[in-house]
Write a protein that holds these residues in place. Structure first.
Motif, PDB file in Angstrom:
ATOM      1  N   ARG A 138      11.809   5.388  -0.418  1.00 47.41           N
ATOM      2  CA  ARG A 138      10.364   5.104  -0.084  1.00 47.41           C
ATOM      3  C   ARG A 138      10.497   4.954   1.706  1.00 47.41           C
ATOM      4  O   ARG A 138       9.746   4.232   2.174  1.00 47.41           O
ATOM      5  CB  ARG A 138       9.693   3.972  -0.542  1.00 47.41           C
ATOM      6  CG  ARG A 138       9.885   4.203  -2.208  1.00 47.41           C
ATOM      7  CD  ARG A 138       9.262   3.061  -2.922  1.00 47.41           C
ATOM      8  NE  ARG A 138       9.371   3.150  -4.392  1.00 47.41           N
ATOM      9  CZ  ARG A 138       8.584   2.703  -5.312  1.00 47.41           C
ATOM     10  NH1 ARG A 138       7.595   2.099  -4.916  1.00 47.41           N
ATOM     11  NH2 ARG A 138       8.913   2.865  -6.543  1.00 47.41           N
TER      12      ARG A 138
ATOM     13  N   ILE B  45      11.026   8.046 -14.280  1.00 48.01           N
ATOM     14  CA  ILE B  45      11.655   6.892 -13.399  1.00 48.01           C
ATOM     15  C   ILE B  45      10.309   6.803 -12.372  1.00 48.01           C
ATOM     16  O   ILE B  45       9.487   7.664 -12.216  1.00 48.01           O
ATOM     17  CB  ILE B  45      12.656   7.190 -12.365  1.00 48.01           C
ATOM     18  CG1 ILE B  45      13.155   5.871 -11.766  1.00 48.01           C
ATOM     19  CG2 ILE B  45      12.470   8.354 -11.562  1.00 48.01           C
ATOM     20  CD1 ILE B  45      14.436   6.031 -11.090  1.00 48.01           C
ATOM     21  N   SER B  46      10.094   5.277 -12.133  1.00 47.64           N
ATOM     22  CA  SER B  46       8.805   5.010 -11.071  1.00 47.64           C
ATOM     23  C   SER B  46       9.043   5.421  -9.818  1.00 47.64           C
ATOM     24  O   SER B  46      10.698   5.339  -9.239  1.00 47.64           O
ATOM     25  CB  SER B  46       8.769   3.466 -11.251  1.00 47.64           C
ATOM     26  OG  SER B  46       7.897   2.927 -10.329  1.00 47.64           O
TER      27      SER B  46
ATOM     28  N   GLU C  24      -1.146   2.771  -3.953  1.00 46.51           N
ATOM     29  CA  GLU C  24      -0.622   1.631  -3.457  1.00 46.51           C
ATOM     30  C   GLU C  24      -1.407   0.692  -2.582  1.00 46.51           C
ATOM     31  O   GLU C  24      -1.624  -0.472  -2.632  1.00 46.51           O
ATOM     32  CB  GLU C  24       0.583   1.819  -3.071  1.00 46.51           C
ATOM     33  CG  GLU C  24       1.797   2.490  -3.833  1.00 46.51           C
ATOM     34  CD  GLU C  24       2.815   3.280  -3.253  1.00 46.51           C
ATOM     35  OE1 GLU C  24       3.811   3.964  -3.914  1.00 46.51           O
ATOM     36  OE2 GLU C  24       2.816   3.387  -1.854  1.00 46.51           O
TER      37      GLU C  24
ATOM     38  N   GLY D 194       7.320   6.219  -5.582  1.00 50.80           N
ATOM     39  CA  GLY D 194       6.419   5.515  -4.583  1.00 50.80           C
ATOM     40  C   GLY D 194       6.638   6.243  -3.338  1.00 50.80           C
ATOM     41  O   GLY D 194       7.527   6.691  -3.015  1.00 50.80           O
TER      42      GLY D 194
ATOM     43  N   ARG E 259      10.762   7.462 -20.521  1.00 50.27           N
ATOM     44  CA  ARG E 259       9.578   7.819 -19.569  1.00 50.27           C
ATOM     45  C   ARG E 259      10.257   8.083 -18.186  1.00 50.27           C
ATOM     46  O   ARG E 259      11.274   7.889 -18.126  1.00 50.27           O
ATOM     47  CB  ARG E 259       8.479   6.783 -19.464  1.00 50.27           C
ATOM     48  CG  ARG E 259       8.712   5.411 -18.998  1.00 50.27           C
ATOM     49  CD  ARG E 259       7.485   4.637 -18.597  1.00 50.27           C
ATOM     50  NE  ARG E 259       7.867   3.363 -18.012  1.00 50.27           N
ATOM     51  CZ  ARG E 259       7.999   3.151 -16.804  1.00 50.27           C
ATOM     52  NH1 ARG E 259       8.295   4.364 -15.947  1.00 50.27           N
ATOM     53  NH2 ARG E 259       8.378   1.874 -16.318  1.00 50.27           N
TER      54      ARG E 259
ATOM     55  N   GLY F  91      10.088  12.414 -11.247  1.00 51.35           N
ATOM     56  CA  GLY F  91      10.693  11.299 -12.128  1.00 51.35           C
ATOM     57  C   GLY F  91      11.579  11.544 -13.089  1.00 51.35           C
ATOM     58  O   GLY F  91      11.794  10.717 -14.008  1.00 51.35           O
TER      59      GLY F  91
ATOM     60  N   LYS G 186      14.882   0.341 -12.303  1.00 50.20           N
ATOM     61  CA  LYS G 186      13.934   1.532 -12.525  1.00 50.20           C
ATOM     62  C   LYS G 186      14.496   2.573 -13.588  1.00 50.20           C
ATOM     63  O   LYS G 186      13.940   3.063 -14.561  1.00 50.20           O
ATOM     64  CB  LYS G 186      13.747   2.299 -11.237  1.00 50.20           C
ATOM     65  CG  LYS G 186      12.911   1.452 -10.284  1.00 50.20           C
ATOM     66  CD  LYS G 186      12.685   2.224  -8.820  1.00 50.20           C
ATOM     67  CE  LYS G 186      11.841   1.499  -7.742  1.00 50.20           C
ATOM     68  NZ  LYS G 186      12.106   1.885  -6.659  1.00 50.20           N
TER      69      LYS G 186
ATOM     70  N   THR H 286      14.841   0.925 -16.988  1.00 46.36           N
ATOM     71  CA  THR H 286      13.384   0.953 -17.614  1.00 46.36           C
ATOM     72  C   THR H 286      13.092   2.371 -18.122  1.00 46.36           C
ATOM     73  O   THR H 286      12.426   2.528 -19.134  1.00 46.36           O
ATOM     74  CB  THR H 286      12.346   0.488 -16.724  1.00 46.36           C
ATOM     75  OG1 THR H 286      12.596  -0.844 -16.395  1.00 46.36           O
ATOM     76  CG2 THR H 286      10.763   0.426 -17.275  1.00 46.36           C
ATOM     77  N   ALA H 287      13.281   3.399 -17.397  1.00 49.14           N
ATOM     78  CA  ALA H 287      13.117   4.693 -17.777  1.00 49.14           C
ATOM     79  C   ALA H 287      13.703   5.115 -19.021  1.00 49.14           C
ATOM     80  O   ALA H 287      13.215   5.606 -20.014  1.00 49.14           O
ATOM     81  CB  ALA H 287      13.199   5.580 -16.669  1.00 49.14           C
TER      82      ALA H 287
ATOM     83  N   LEU I 237      -0.235   8.698  -4.173  1.00 52.16           N
ATOM     84  CA  LEU I 237       0.567   7.658  -4.536  1.00 52.16           C
ATOM     85  C   LEU I 237       0.088   6.483  -3.176  1.00 52.16           C
ATOM     86  O   LEU I 237       0.014   5.136  -4.007  1.00 52.16           O
ATOM     87  CB  LEU I 237       2.023   7.792  -4.694  1.00 52.16           C
ATOM     88  CG  LEU I 237       2.418   8.288  -5.775  1.00 52.16           C
ATOM     89  CD1 LEU I 237       3.966   8.710  -5.725  1.00 52.16           C
ATOM     90  CD2 LEU I 237       2.237   7.614  -7.228  1.00 52.16           C
TER      91      LEU I 237
END
Length: 443
Positions: free
Chosen positions: A410, A336-337, A92, A339, A334, A29, A325, A328-329, A88
């Protein structure tokens, strides 16, 4: 010991900074900006030592720590990605209990592209008895509030038909007793009949489709009585915002209306909508759901991205949530999200209709071959074969795990993948979205 460039490293040339590239790593990420010279060296050499990389020792250490260079073989990386995907997915599958309620299959619109147009417009809606059974079943499935999404989505058909106001009122008020709030995917035409149910602790979010300026919208979003729908819907958007309800405007975009996206955004700005933090507009590529020849007005993914860029579309557009995403990162400094599940249909999503049926996904409602279970009896009856099919189509099971984009796309929409197993081809979206988001952050 020799190093190699990770198979999961994603390199995106920056249009605004020709000497730099945006680097992203597919399973750590990590996101970074790196010189084009270093990136080209890594891409053009199969193996190298740390000392051979044309950069400082500090940069080399960062490249290794963030996953871009590795001592692992390709096979070892794939095995690690599989273990991460399984971890993950287990997470989830615990946390993602979410519920959608099909209020009715009836609808007051007759949109020509609707994927539900083959479904009989059944006027059945929730009785008080079925509403009570609905919540009994929801609380049996997800008794712990912290392990479920406590916003229930109202869906249809059209969930907010004025003739179903009493049924929806009971459904909402009963849900509030259990701590639920509501969102609705609605055409917005009868929304004014629901003003007393709109608010931050009732129906707090709406997704409403407006397919361009009045001329085109009224040809595509057709009321069953033939009356124009644009002006009334826009008026109701203002009503929702006045009641502190967040509104997402979806524009189902094809060759006919893509040129109107900026014009539509300007219209909403004139009405003061775009200044409201609760208002959001985005373009979604119109998909062809029927078998047979694809209509001429349908854009391919490649055509869609090219026209978005050529036109200079200002509003957001469908990008698998990547822009959010990445933003936000960057903002939170931080990774990246990532999944493994495209949506709740692959783990803990339940779509429940007034007939007592439970489906995994709203794209397959009323299709009996996708029936997860029935809740209209004393005890819920589950179809374990269907549950197994849908719940086991995360990326690690679908063979996507070797792809560097796997944890970003995903695996794509499971409703589409179960039928045709086609790759989502997210590379073009990633490159465009990264450049667009990076430019916004630096202006």
């Amino acid at each position: 010991m020799d190093y190699r460039f990770s198979s999961y490293s994603i390199v995106v040339p920056l249009e605004s900074e020709p000497d730099n590239v945006f680097m992203m790593h597919g399973y750590t990420g990590a996101i970074d900006v790196l010189s084009k010279e270093i990136a080209e060296y890594l891409q053009n050499h199969s193996h190298f030592s740390k000392e051979e990389i044309p950069c400082s020792e500090t940069t080399v250490e960062a490249l290794e720590k963030r996953g871009y260079i590795t001592k692992w073989s390709k096979e070892e990386e794939v095995e690690y990605a599989k273990r991460l995907a399984n971890a993950l997915y287990r997470k989830e599958n615990i946390l993602n209990n979410n519920f959608t309620v099909v209020v009715t299959y009836d609808c007051n619109f007759r949109c020509p592209y609707c994927f539900e147009k083959g479904i009989k417009k059944d006027t059945t809606t929730f009785t008080k008895e079925m509403t009570d059974k609905l919540y009994k079943t929801i609380l049996e499935i997800a008794p712990e509030k912290k392990l479920r999404n406590n916003t229930i989505t109202l869906y249809g058909g059209e969930p907010l038909l004025k003739e179903n106001k009493d049924a929806v009122t009971y459904l909402v008020e009963k849900g509030r007793e259990y701590g639920f709030k509501f969102s609705a995917i609605t055409n917005g035409y009868d929304l004014d009949a629901y003003e007393d149910l709109l608010g931050p602790d009732k129906i707090c979010h709406l997704q409403i489709t407006i397919d361009g300026m009045p001329d085109l919208h009224n040809q595509k979003r057709i009321h069953r009585c033939g009356t124009p729908t644009f002006n009334k819907i826009v008026q109701n958007v203002g009503l929702a915002l006045k009641n502190e309800v967040s509104v997402s405007i979806r524009v189902n975009t094809d060759k006919n209306n893509i040129q109107q996206l900026n014009e539509l955004q300007h219209l909403f700005a004139e009405k003061g909508f775009t200044e409201n933090k609760l208002f959001y507009i985005y373009s979604a590529l119109l998909r062809h759901h029927d078998e047979g020849k694809v209509p001429q007005n349908i854009l391919s993914q490649k055509e869609y991205i090219k026209q978005i860029k050529d036109i200079g579309v200002k509003c957001s557009h469908h990008d698998y949530g990547l822009s959010n995403k990445i933003s936000t990162a960057i903002r939170q400094n931080r990774p990246i999200s990532l999944g493994t599940s495209f949506c709740g249909a692959q783990n803990r999503g339940f779509v429940m209709d007034p007939l007592g049926s439970i489906y995994p996904c709203w794209e397959v409602v009323n299709q009996k071959e996708h029936l997860l279970g029935m809740y209209n009896k004393e005890n819920t009856i589950w179809n374990n074969q269907v549950r197994q099919t849908w719940r086991n189509c995360a990326i690690v099971m679908e063979g996507c795990i070797k792809c560097k984009y796997a944890f970003l796309c995903r695996g794509g929409c499971p409703a589409h993948q179960l039928d045709n197993k086609q790759c989502a081809h997210i590379e073009e979206i990633v490159h465009h979205t990264i450049n667009r988001t990076y430019t916004i952050f630096n202006n």
